[in-house]
Design a protein around this motif. Structure first.
Motif, mmCIF file in Angstrom:
data_model
loop_
_atom_site.group_PDB
_atom_site.id
_atom_site.type_symbol
_atom_site.label_atom_id
_atom_site.label_comp_id
_atom_site.label_asym_id
_atom_site.label_seq_id
_atom_site.Cartn_x
_atom_site.Cartn_y
_atom_site.Cartn_z
ATOM 1 N N THR A 406 13.271 -73.061 6.805
ATOM 2 C CA THR A 406 14.028 -74.007 7.624
ATOM 3 C C THR A 406 13.135 -74.554 8.738
ATOM 4 O O THR A 406 12.024 -74.076 8.973
ATOM 5 C CB THR A 406 15.250 -73.330 8.250
ATOM 6 O OG1 THR A 406 14.808 -72.349 9.199
ATOM 7 C CG2 THR A 406 16.112 -72.665 7.203
ATOM 8 N N GLU A 407 13.672 -75.557 9.432
ATOM 9 C CA GLU A 407 13.019 -76.018 10.651
ATOM 10 C C GLU A 407 13.202 -74.942 11.730
ATOM 11 O O GLU A 407 13.956 -73.982 11.551
ATOM 12 C CB GLU A 407 13.653 -77.339 11.117
ATOM 13 C CG GLU A 407 13.619 -78.460 10.093
ATOM 14 C CD GLU A 407 12.235 -79.086 9.948
ATOM 15 O OE1 GLU A 407 11.300 -78.623 10.629
ATOM 16 O OE2 GLU A 407 12.114 -80.024 9.141
ATOM 17 N N LYS A 408 12.521 -75.123 12.841
ATOM 18 C CA LYS A 408 12.635 -74.156 13.946
ATOM 19 C C LYS A 408 14.075 -74.004 14.419
ATOM 20 O O LYS A 408 14.491 -72.928 14.863
ATOM 21 C CB LYS A 408 11.760 -74.601 15.124
ATOM 22 C CG LYS A 408 10.268 -74.638 14.831
ATOM 23 C CD LYS A 408 9.678 -73.258 14.721
ATOM 24 C CE LYS A 408 8.157 -73.328 14.594
ATOM 25 N NZ LYS A 408 7.548 -71.989 14.412
ATOM 26 N N ASP A 409 14.857 -75.090 14.302
ATOM 27 C CA ASP A 409 16.242 -75.043 14.768
ATOM 28 C C ASP A 409 17.202 -74.514 13.705
ATOM 29 O O ASP A 409 18.420 -74.514 13.901
ATOM 30 C CB ASP A 409 16.701 -76.419 15.252
ATOM 31 C CG ASP A 409 16.672 -77.480 14.144
ATOM 32 O OD1 ASP A 409 16.340 -77.125 12.994
ATOM 33 O OD2 ASP A 409 16.964 -78.650 14.434
ATOM 34 N N GLY A 410 16.680 -74.087 12.562
ATOM 35 C CA GLY A 410 17.519 -73.526 11.512
ATOM 36 C C GLY A 410 18.052 -74.545 10.518
ATOM 37 O O GLY A 410 18.687 -74.166 9.538
ATOM 38 N N THR A 411 17.821 -75.834 10.761
ATOM 39 C CA THR A 411 18.289 -76.856 9.824
ATOM 40 C C THR A 411 17.271 -77.027 8.693
ATOM 41 O O THR A 411 16.141 -76.536 8.761
ATOM 42 C CB THR A 411 18.503 -78.208 10.526
ATOM 43 O OG1 THR A 411 17.243 -78.696 11.010
ATOM 44 C CG2 THR A 411 19.484 -78.062 11.675
ATOM 45 N N TYR A 412 17.683 -77.765 7.675
ATOM 46 C CA TYR A 412 16.797 -78.007 6.542
ATOM 47 C C TYR A 412 17.245 -79.269 5.833
ATOM 48 O O TYR A 412 18.395 -79.704 5.952
ATOM 49 C CB TYR A 412 16.812 -76.816 5.572
ATOM 50 C CG TYR A 412 18.197 -76.343 5.199
ATOM 51 C CD1 TYR A 412 18.924 -76.942 4.166
ATOM 52 C CD2 TYR A 412 18.795 -75.295 5.897
ATOM 53 C CE1 TYR A 412 20.185 -76.510 3.830
ATOM 54 C CE2 TYR A 412 20.073 -74.850 5.573
ATOM 55 C CZ TYR A 412 20.764 -75.456 4.538
ATOM 56 O OH TYR A 412 22.029 -75.034 4.216
ATOM 57 N N SER A 413 16.339 -79.863 5.103
ATOM 58 C CA SER A 413 16.667 -81.081 4.365
ATOM 59 C C SER A 413 17.326 -80.723 3.045
ATOM 60 O O SER A 413 17.235 -79.595 2.549
ATOM 61 C CB SER A 413 15.392 -81.892 4.104
ATOM 62 O OG SER A 413 14.579 -81.208 3.165
ATOM 63 N N GLU A 414 17.969 -81.708 2.448
ATOM 64 C CA GLU A 414 18.574 -81.524 1.137
ATOM 65 C C GLU A 414 17.494 -81.254 0.088
ATOM 66 O O GLU A 414 17.675 -80.435 -0.823
ATOM 67 C CB GLU A 414 19.379 -82.760 0.758
ATOM 68 C CG GLU A 414 20.195 -82.591 -0.518
ATOM 69 C CD GLU A 414 21.042 -83.805 -0.841
ATOM 70 O OE1 GLU A 414 20.571 -84.930 -0.553
ATOM 71 O OE2 GLU A 414 22.157 -83.646 -1.347
ATOM 72 N N ALA A 415 16.338 -81.925 0.239
ATOM 73 C CA ALA A 415 15.237 -81.708 -0.704
ATOM 74 C C ALA A 415 14.741 -80.276 -0.647
ATOM 75 O O ALA A 415 14.433 -79.667 -1.682
ATOM 76 C CB ALA A 415 14.091 -82.676 -0.392
ATOM 77 N N THR A 416 14.668 -79.709 0.556
ATOM 78 C CA THR A 416 14.228 -78.324 0.686
ATOM 79 C C THR A 416 15.240 -77.370 0.072
ATOM 80 O O THR A 416 14.880 -76.419 -0.636
ATOM 81 C CB THR A 416 14.020 -77.972 2.171
ATOM 82 O OG1 THR A 416 12.988 -78.799 2.701
ATOM 83 C CG2 THR A 416 13.628 -76.511 2.341
ATOM 84 N N LYS A 417 16.518 -77.625 0.298
ATOM 85 C CA LYS A 417 17.559 -76.756 -0.258
ATOM 86 C C LYS A 417 17.475 -76.715 -1.776
ATOM 87 O O LYS A 417 17.388 -75.634 -2.389
ATOM 88 C CB LYS A 417 18.936 -77.268 0.169
ATOM 89 C CG LYS A 417 20.087 -76.617 -0.590
ATOM 90 C CD LYS A 417 21.416 -77.325 -0.334
ATOM 91 C CE LYS A 417 22.492 -76.835 -1.302
ATOM 92 N NZ LYS A 417 23.788 -77.513 -1.083
ATOM 93 N N TYR A 418 17.479 -77.899 -2.406
ATOM 94 C CA TYR A 418 17.490 -77.922 -3.872
ATOM 95 C C TYR A 418 16.139 -77.518 -4.452
ATOM 96 O O TYR A 418 16.075 -76.939 -5.537
ATOM 97 C CB TYR A 418 17.934 -79.284 -4.381
ATOM 98 C CG TYR A 418 19.418 -79.507 -4.210
ATOM 99 C CD1 TYR A 418 20.334 -78.716 -4.894
ATOM 100 C CD2 TYR A 418 19.908 -80.484 -3.354
ATOM 101 C CE1 TYR A 418 21.694 -78.893 -4.741
ATOM 102 C CE2 TYR A 418 21.280 -80.677 -3.193
ATOM 103 C CZ TYR A 418 22.165 -79.873 -3.892
ATOM 104 O OH TYR A 418 23.516 -80.055 -3.729
#
Length: 779
Positions: A406-418
């Motif tokens: 994830t990013e430092k803030d805990g979020t992530y892109s849809e591309a990273t998830k899939y």
């Protein structure tokens, strides 16, 4: 000779070689090539491998059992090991020497793979590219300290790059065992800069290492009935085939490290805390992942840097390899999975930077993978399946290394998830191909990567009906298959000789199998045959011929044309609908035919001068002087007469019941002309659109091309009137040119995107990140 100074930028990025043309049986002819049988180009069946594709009555394979002691020396970044190998010769051949693999030697500066690729200077050059050009010496690779037999007597050995030959003191006869011992060590490479399958990753923010230890011990090469010793060098691409056996491995690491490994741990009670052991016991019956080692415990361990040591003991039965992860910065979660009557443990190991993704998805993706693969192959036989986040993508029995941070803030892109879900599915799926169905990827990449990518596609689609799979659907391979021939090679190409490795070894074979399942054979026949292949060759060493023969043997479908086209050739599917002619039956009914004939006469006799004369208001002579008119000026040559009506009634009365039924159906006949422009024969899938707005899809088998592989014509009978025709409406054949698929022709609008190349750390978030943007707006 000219000399020029060209500036370039230092960047971080990669690239790879050959093309073969499939020989025709009947060159120069329009038939006798694409539908001929494969017997002239695949191995003959024998007592070891039957003509049905099953193991023969005399099939055999070797066995290698290991007892290994290993230690990670974190201070000096070295792995220290000793092993005792018991090798059983089940072959009918007497053996005088053994071959082992030393894959870590791929990093040695003297290894051929460091210099056998061409190189060019570019505007942007990576450190690794420059280091390869500069060359020099390094201290990488395996240091063999001692090789002895079971009694301690020294054995003669020779190292040839990534292979080691041990000479036995006496010939090893059929059925005999040979015990030998090896002591070795090597410098653990930084996998993020040096590359390779195993190694370490350093995290400067907390001064800790993540060790993914793979292809790390001297491993027995395969000795088989079809090639003798498999001693093709490891160059970093084609992976490996190994001998099945049992492993007992003792791994000594810093006391605050957590280990995940091939096999089952024999001493959790002595290496885990009481709380961790209790959580492990709970996880064994849990239906939701339980953190055996929590995030808080991992963060505390990251600060401790223990100087004490612990030894973890693992045992694995009937596996072909052994790998493990070790670090103090690991969260570990686990749960039980119900898989067709068995209950393996699905487990994940990951650092804080991956927690937001792996805690939610990893272990449940493992569970889905085991269930779907088991349904389509064999029931998963091992006790555990592990996913490790290591900014990587590589597989070993019961354990694999993946990516997704994830990013430092805990979020992530849809591309990273899939991307993460896809790589976990793929690497866990490798347990089936090639860890159980033990094909040799160093020879045939597709038998490992292609079959697994196909099953990955099935698992992704059963995970989420809207899953954005990148490989498998036919239309996604089109851009690759339309490349110039000198950039392509057949699927049946050795690993090191492939230019576009991903499309050739992963995507094209996966697509081919999907086309075979959905379009050529149908799901029922395909699934039965594919499952039979997995059942026959589980824990054995199959070859391409074994797969080809089994798929035909278990389905009663002749697929030789398919293997020839998709696997042995570089042609593409491009079927053109060249022409459509509508035919109507002459009804002989004067009241019907007269109107049709009148219309045809008007169309055929149209003269533009006549129209313009009328438009100009010319007074024609026969109009100015009506005495010029006679019978023929008033006669309707198309009008029905009593005589023609009587003739029709007699004709209709003479028809049989079946003839009257056909006559009354008012069937329309459409003759379609097709060209095979791409060269790869394929079923012809036709979508008819009728004037009443309804549609119909029908499939003509690929066998229509057997007598003329270039052009065919076929007539279709329809009770409705055609408005238009379209080929491959669901994009299921990988047709590379849709512009010639329709009648009437349909314009194909296209668009383009201005794209800026970016280099990303593997596993980091890529693409847009709406989650992060939404989080900002909530503040």
């Amino acid at each position: 000779m000219k000399y020029k100074l060209i500036p370039f930028l230092l960047s971080f990025g990669l690239c790879g070689a050959a093309y073969a043309q499939f020989q025709q049986n009947n060159p120069g002819a329009n038939h006798g090539n694409k539908f001929e049988q494969l017997e002239t180009i695949i191995r003959d069946p024998n007592m070891y491998r039957s003509a049905s594709g099953a193991p023969g009555p005399a099939y055999w394979q070797q066995k290698a059992d290991y007892v290994i002691n290993a230690e990670i020396d974190e201070k000096n970044q070295r792995l220290i090991g000793s092993e005792t190998v018991t090798y059983t010769n089940n072959s009918p051949d007497p053996l005088t020497y053994l071959w082992l693999q030393l894959d870590e030697n791929e990093h040695k500066s003297t290894s051929d793979n460091q210099s056998f690729d061409g190189s060019k200077m570019g505007d942007r050059m990576s450190i690794r590219q420059l280091q390869t050009i500069i060359g020099g010496t390094n201290d990488y690779g395996v240091n063999i300290l001692k090789v002895t037999d079971g009694a301690g007597s020294a054995l003669k050995y020779t190292i040839n790059q990534t292979m080691m030959r041990i000479e036995m003191p006496k010939t090893l006869a059929h059925g005999a065992k040979f015990v030998f011992k090896i002591n070795w060590n090597y410098k653990i490479t930084d996998r993020t800069t040096v590359g390779g399958r195993g190694g370490s990753e350093y995290f400067p923010e907390d001064d800790n290492y993540l060790y993914t230890i793979a292809q790390w011990y001297p491993r027995m090469a395969v000795y088989s009935d079809f090639q003798g010793w498999q001693n093709k060098q490891f160059t970093g691409r084609g992976e490996f085939a190994l001998t099945f056996g049992d492993y007992k491995v003792n791994i000594t690491v810093p006391a605050d490290h957590i280990i995940g490994s091939t096999g089952e741990c024999q001493n959790y009670s002595s290496v885990l805390t009481g709380a961790q052991l209790n959580r492990w016991k709970q996880a064994q019956s849990a239906n939701e992942p339980i953190e055996v080692v929590t995030l808080a415990e991992a963060k505390n361990a990251m600060k401790s840097k223990s100087t004490a040591k612990k030894t973890w003991t693992y045992y694995a039965q009937n596996v072909r390899d052994f790998a493990f992860v070790s670090s103090r910065r690991l969260v570990w979660d686990a749960m039980k999975v119900n898989v067709e009557g068995k209950s393996p443990m699905a487990m994940s190991y990951y650092g804080p930077e991956a927690y937001g993704l792996y805690r939610k998805y990893s272990t449940k993706v493992i569970a889905n993978t085991l269930k779907v693969y088991s349904k389509h192959t064999i029931t998963y036989p091992y006790p555990v399946a592990i996913s490790v986040e290591a900014s990587n993508g590589m597989e070993y029995p019961m354990i694999c290394f993946n990516y997704g941070r994830t990013e430092k803030d805990g979020t992530y892109s849809e591309a990273t998830k899939y991307g993460m879900i896809g790589v976990i599915t793929h690497e866990v799926g490798h347990n089936f191909f090639p860890m159980i169905v033990n094909s040799d990827e160093r020879q045939w990449s597709w038998m490992d990567e292609g079959l697994n990518t196909f099953c990955q596609y099935l698992a992704e689609q059963e995970f989420d009906n809207n899953y954005p799979s990148r490989r498998g659907p036919a239309h996604l391979i089109v851009d690759y298959m339309k490349l110039p021939k000198d950039q392509l090679e057949p699927i049946m190409t050795n690993s090191e000789n492939i230019i576009n490795f991903g499309p050739n070894a992963y995507a094209k074979p996966a697509t081919a199998l999907n086309v075979m399942r959905e379009t050529v054979m149908g799901r029922e026949l395909f699934d039965y045959a594919f499952k039979e292949y997995a059942r026959r060759w589980a824990f054995k060493h199959p070859t391409p011929a074994d797969f080809f023969r089994t798929m035909e043997d278990a389905s009663a479908v002749d697929l030789d044309w398919f293997w020839r086209g998709w696997f042995y050739g570089t042609d593409a599917v491009d079927i053109s609908l060249d022409n459509v002619i509508a035919f109507r039956m002459d009804s002989k009914n004067p009241e019907v035919e007269s109107a049709y004939q009148r219309k045809q006469a008007e169309e055929n006799n149209f003269i533009i001068a006549r129209k313009r004369n009328r438009d100009a208001g010319i007074t024609f002579a026969v109009e100015a002087d009506t005495s010029l008119l006679d019978f023929y000026n008033k006669w309707d040559r198309f009008a029905a007469t009593p005589a023609t009506k009587e003739n029709f009634n007699k004709y209709y009365a003479s028809l049989s019941a079946d003839e009257k039924k056909l006559y009354d159906s008012k069937t329309n006949f459409y003759q379609l002309d097709f060209s095979n422009i791409g060269g790869l024969v394929s079923p012809i899938i036709i979508e008819w659109t009728y004037t009443d707005g309804t549609k119909e899809v029908e499939t003509v088998p690929a066998y229509i091309w057997r007598k003329d592989e270039n052009k065919v014509t076929k007539v279709f009978a329809k009770t409705k009137t055609m408005a238009s025709v379209k080929l491959d409406p669901y994009l299921e054949t990988a047709d590379i040119d849709a512009s010639n698929n329709s009648f009437p022709r349909v314009n194909q609008p296209t668009k383009f995107e201005l794209f800026k190349q970016q280099n990303q750390v593997r596993g980091a978030s890529t693409g847009g990140n709406p989650m992060q943007e939404a989080k900002k707006t909530q503040k």
